[in-house]
Every structure is written in structure tokens, then in C-alpha cells.
Write a protein that holds these residues in place. Structure first.
Motif, mmCIF file in Angstrom:
data_model
loop_
_atom_site.group_PDB
_atom_site.id
_atom_site.type_symbol
_atom_site.label_atom_id
_atom_site.label_comp_id
_atom_site.label_asym_id
_atom_site.label_seq_id
_atom_site.Cartn_x
_atom_site.Cartn_y
_atom_site.Cartn_z
ATOM 1 N N LEU A 52 0.853 -1.186 0.000
ATOM 2 C CA LEU A 52 0.000 0.000 0.000
ATOM 3 C C LEU A 52 0.890 1.238 0.000
ATOM 4 O O LEU A 52 1.693 1.436 0.913
ATOM 5 N N LEU A 53 0.754 2.059 -1.032
ATOM 6 C CA LEU A 53 1.600 3.234 -1.188
ATOM 7 C C LEU A 53 0.970 4.454 -0.516
ATOM 8 O O LEU A 53 -0.183 4.430 -0.105
ATOM 9 N N ASP A 54 1.753 5.524 -0.416
ATOM 10 C CA ASP A 54 1.313 6.708 0.304
ATOM 11 C C ASP A 54 0.084 7.365 -0.333
ATOM 12 O O ASP A 54 -0.684 8.059 0.352
ATOM 13 N N ASP A 55 -0.103 7.174 -1.643
ATOM 14 C CA ASP A 55 -1.250 7.787 -2.313
ATOM 15 C C ASP A 55 -2.491 6.903 -2.267
ATOM 16 O O ASP A 55 -3.462 7.150 -2.982
ATOM 17 N N ASN A 56 -2.447 5.843 -1.420
ATOM 18 C CA ASN A 56 -3.564 4.922 -1.232
ATOM 19 C C ASN A 56 -3.744 3.951 -2.402
ATOM 20 O O ASN A 56 -4.726 3.214 -2.450
ATOM 21 N N SER A 57 -2.800 3.949 -3.336
ATOM 22 C CA SER A 57 -2.817 2.949 -4.410
ATOM 23 C C SER A 57 -2.027 1.723 -3.961
ATOM 24 O O SER A 57 -1.309 1.758 -2.953
ATOM 25 N N THR A 58 -2.148 0.627 -4.687
ATOM 26 C CA THR A 58 -1.446 -0.599 -4.333
ATOM 27 C C THR A 58 -0.683 -1.143 -5.535
ATOM 28 O O THR A 58 -1.075 -0.917 -6.693
ATOM 29 N N VAL A 59 0.416 -1.851 -5.259
ATOM 30 C CA VAL A 59 1.167 -2.556 -6.298
ATOM 31 C C VAL A 59 1.365 -3.995 -5.841
ATOM 32 O O VAL A 59 1.542 -4.253 -4.647
ATOM 33 N N LEU A 60 1.328 -4.924 -6.762
ATOM 34 C CA LEU A 60 1.515 -6.329 -6.429
ATOM 35 C C LEU A 60 2.896 -6.542 -5.824
ATOM 36 O O LEU A 60 3.885 -5.964 -6.291
ATOM 37 N N TYR A 61 2.960 -7.391 -4.779
ATOM 38 C CA TYR A 61 4.210 -7.591 -4.062
ATOM 39 C C TYR A 61 4.464 -9.090 -3.853
ATOM 40 O O TYR A 61 3.509 -9.832 -3.568
ATOM 41 N N PRO A 62 5.719 -9.581 -3.991
ATOM 42 C CA PRO A 62 6.917 -8.801 -4.334
ATOM 43 C C PRO A 62 6.984 -8.412 -5.804
ATOM 44 O O PRO A 62 7.760 -7.540 -6.171
ATOM 45 N N ASP A 63 6.177 -9.080 -6.653
ATOM 46 C CA ASP A 63 6.137 -8.711 -8.063
ATOM 47 C C ASP A 63 4.890 -9.318 -8.699
ATOM 48 O O ASP A 63 4.112 -10.033 -8.055
ATOM 49 N N VAL A 64 4.710 -9.049 -9.966
ATOM 50 C CA VAL A 64 3.545 -9.556 -10.692
ATOM 51 C C VAL A 64 3.595 -11.070 -10.801
ATOM 52 O O VAL A 64 2.579 -11.762 -10.656
ATOM 53 N N ALA A 65 4.797 -11.628 -11.041
ATOM 54 C CA ALA A 65 4.925 -13.071 -11.270
ATOM 55 C C ALA A 65 4.415 -13.879 -10.075
ATOM 56 O O ALA A 65 3.711 -14.887 -10.255
ATOM 57 N N TRP A 66 4.742 -13.451 -8.857
ATOM 58 C CA TRP A 66 4.304 -14.193 -7.674
ATOM 59 C C TRP A 66 2.792 -14.101 -7.468
ATOM 60 O O TRP A 66 2.207 -14.901 -6.744
ATOM 61 N N ASN A 67 2.168 -13.143 -8.124
ATOM 62 C CA ASN A 67 0.723 -12.971 -8.000
ATOM 63 C C ASN A 67 -0.011 -13.313 -9.292
ATOM 64 O O ASN A 67 -1.097 -12.805 -9.555
#
Length: 360
Positions: free
Chosen positions: A61-76
Motif C-alpha cells: 500500500l503506497l502513500d497515495d492509497n494505491s497498491t502494487v503487487l508484491y513482491p512482483d507480478v509473477a508471484w501474483n
């Protein structure tokens, strides 16, 4: 105990009128969030499992309230219908996820029965943002997948994993050797179906069936002496970790660990737990949508109730003495889950910070 039971059985309609000063919305998210972990430098990681349409995922969860897949796209990126999708190197069914005392972000992938490599414990290095620890659980678990949550020994050498198929898994993180214990014992089995807001959660076996879950929530005391655990339907037990650690190398002890367990506290049907630096355990009550506090002596009290605390799951405690409460939105229904938003993560002030051996 009679007074405690009376409090526990108060109707939701009565408790809903209670004032809950201090309960604040920290984040409003599009997708229901099962758990939150916050690093020492403020990075926030979310496990987002409950959805009627989307696969489980881990995000930052980033400071602007957006999200990025973690640790990367491949693991998700796991897709059961794609033969090229590798279940051993992607998240199949995320259950527990949390920062550990070693500073890694640990993900418990419950996997899918019959899918090799799908059940695993995954350690992500926050410096490199890549997986650098990986333990497959097929050789430890029972006939059905059930790995659900993880906690660690004081020296961080041993991981304890709850198994909702009525057992506890113990894993040496140095050697990779692991065992399954307390299988189908009184303390690891549910005494009733999972309850939610005055009703039973429907099961997957057709009309009239109910959902059952065995050993689920686990916590380790701040001094590392005790492991606390319970089935999802409640009833908190504890056992000294010295017996669990020794059982890794003593089959006779491993087969008789039930003899060393103790009933510790009356607790309700529960979504998730956490523990503070003073050894108090916080328990989410899925019946009354409230949070219980269990002291190191086993005394219980309800510290807050709010109808927005819909299936509070993997809670977190920060150094500023805040209890973080992800309302995961899990509800009984025809499809088993109703994860429509808004989806909130709340905070609530408590009297202690995090356990020194619970997370970095």
C-alpha cells in the motif's frame, strides 16, 4: 466466568449502541483486505484474500492509497487453467501473511490439495524485494492442505504454522526439517462450526452444511515461552515452546504433545488475533463484531464493538500503541463471501506496543 459468558452472549443489537471512541478509519480500499503488516520504516503490506471474483494477492500500500503487487507480478500471477502457470513459484491461496522478527515478510500459501508445490511458506527480503526463503509443506501437512498462519520462536530458528485441518506444523528454518503435531486432538479440533453475527457460516457441501475450521489462530508470548493457539470456533490453549522445539527431534514427545497443553481462556468464534508487548492477546469476535482482550493471566474483556468490524482478521500493532484492524468483509451468503466495499482498515489505541519477538 458466568459474568463473562453473559457479556459474550449479549445481542449484537445491544452492543451496536455502544460508543467506540478512538476507533478511526486509516484506509478505505477497493478490495477487501484480510491482513496488514507495517515495517519499522512505515512500509505497509496487505494480504487480500477474500473476494468472490478475484484470486488472492499480496500488495504494498503506497502513500497515495494505491497498491502494487508484491513482491512482483509473477508471484501474483497463478492461473489454475493455464498449464504454464507454476504453483511452486506463485501464490495459489494466500492465508497468513506478516512481517517476522527477522524483518522478512512471510506469506503462508495454503495451496490446493493435489497441486504439487502449491502449499508453502514464502519469505520476502524487504531490501531486495525478492523471495529469498522458500519452504514447501507437502511433506509436513496432512492429506488435505490447511496451512493458515505463522509465528516464530524467540531465536527465529523455528516457525510454527497453524493447520486448519486440525493440527500444528513445526518447521526448523535452518534445516528445513518439519513435523505435524497435535493432529485431531481435543485442542486442535473445532467444537462448533464457525459463527458470524448470530448464525453459522454456510459450508461448501450443499444446503444445510456449515463451515468448520480447526487450529487456526496462533501467538507466541513476548518472552518466547508459550505458544497460544485455538480452533477458529474458539477456546484458547497454550503449550510451552520448549516442548514444541524438542519435538522436532523426539518422535515420542511429538506423538504426546497433547499431554503438555493447557486450556487457557474462553474465547469466541474468531477471525484473527495479535499480541502486544505486555502479553495481552487481542481476539476478533465474528459473532458480536467486537475485539476481546485476553490478559497473560487468562482474563477476558471486550474492549470495543462496532458493526463496521466485519470479520476482522490479521491484526497488527505498531510502536505508537495502535491496534490495526482490517475488516476483511467476509460474510456468510449463498456464494460464501460478500466482499463488496467500502473496505476499511481501522486503528484503535491500546496501552502497549508490539511484542519484541513478534515482528520487526
Amino acid at each position: 466466568m458466568i459474568n463473562l459468558l453473559c457479556v459474550a452472549l449479549l445481542s449484537t443489537s445491544v452492543l451496536a449502541d455502544a460508543v467506540t471512541p478512538g476507533l478511526e478509519i486509516a484506509f478505505s480500499l477497493e478490495r477487501a483486505t484480510q491482513g496488514i503488516s507495517i515495517s519499522a520504516n512505515g512500509r505497509k503490506f496487505l494480504s487480500q484474500r477474500y473476494s468472490t471474483t478475484n484470486s488472492p494477492q499480496i500488495v504494498e500500500l503506497l502513500d497515495d492509497n494505491s497498491t502494487v503487487l508484491y513482491p512482483d507480478v509473477a508471484w501474483n500471477s497463478y492461473n489454475a487453467s493455464d498449464s504454464n502457470s507454476d504453483p511452486s513459484l506463485s501464490f495459489v491461496d494466500v492465508d497468513g501473511a506478516r512481517l517476522g522478527p527477522d524483518g522478512r515478510y512471510w506469506v503462508v500459501d495454503g495451496g490446493t490439495t493435489g497441486v504439487n508445490g502449491s502449499s508453502k511458506l514464502v519469505g520476502v527480503n524487504l531490501t531486495t524485494n525478492s523471495v529469498d526463503k522458500l519452504y514447501y509443506l507437502e511433506d509436513i501437512q496432512g492429506p488435505y492442505v490447511g496451512a493458515d498462519d505463522v509465528r516464530f520462536s524467540k531465536d527465529t530458528e523455528v516457525a510454527y504454522l497453524s493447520d486448519i485441518s486440525n493440527a500444528l506444523m513445526i518447521l526448523n528454518l535452518t534445516t528445513g526439517h518439519g513435523i505435524r503435531v497435535l493432529s485431531n486432538t481435543t485442542s486442535s479440533m473445532p467444537y462448533s462450526p464457525i459463527a458470524y453475527n448470530g448464525t453459522w457460516v454456510p459450508g461448501s457441501d450443499g444446503a444445510g452444511s456449515f463451515s468448520w475450521a480447526g487450529l487456526d489462530q496462533i501467538e507466541v508470548s513476548p518472552d518466547g515461552k508459550y505458544l497460544y493457539y485455538q480452533a477458529c470456533s474458539g477456546g484458547l490453549y497454550r503449550i510451552e515452546t520448549k516442548y514444541l522445539n524438542a519435538a522436532l527431534h523426539d518422535p515420542t514427545l511429538a506423538a504426546n504433545l497433547e499431554d503438555y497443553t493447557t486450556r487457557f481462556a474462553f474465547t469466541p468464534s474468531t477471525g484473527g488475533t495479535t499480541i502486544d508487548a505486555d502479553g495481552n492477546i487481542y481476539v476478533s469476535d465474528t459473532q458480536t463484531l467486537s475485539i476481546w482482550k485476553v490478559t497473560p493471566e487468562g482474563y477476558t474483556s471486550i474492549i470495543l464493538q462496532d458493526d463496521r468490524l466485519l470479520w476482522t482478521d490479521l491484526m497488527w500493532i505498531t510502536a505508537d500503541k495502535k491496534l490495526w484492524l482490517p475488516a476483511s468483509q467476509m460474510r456468510p451468503g449463498g456464494d460464501g463471501l460478500m466482499a463488496a466495499g467500502p473496505n476499511y482498515i481501522f486503528t484503535y489505541p491500546i496501552d502497549a506496543g508490539p511484542s519484541p519477538i513478534d515482528h520487526a
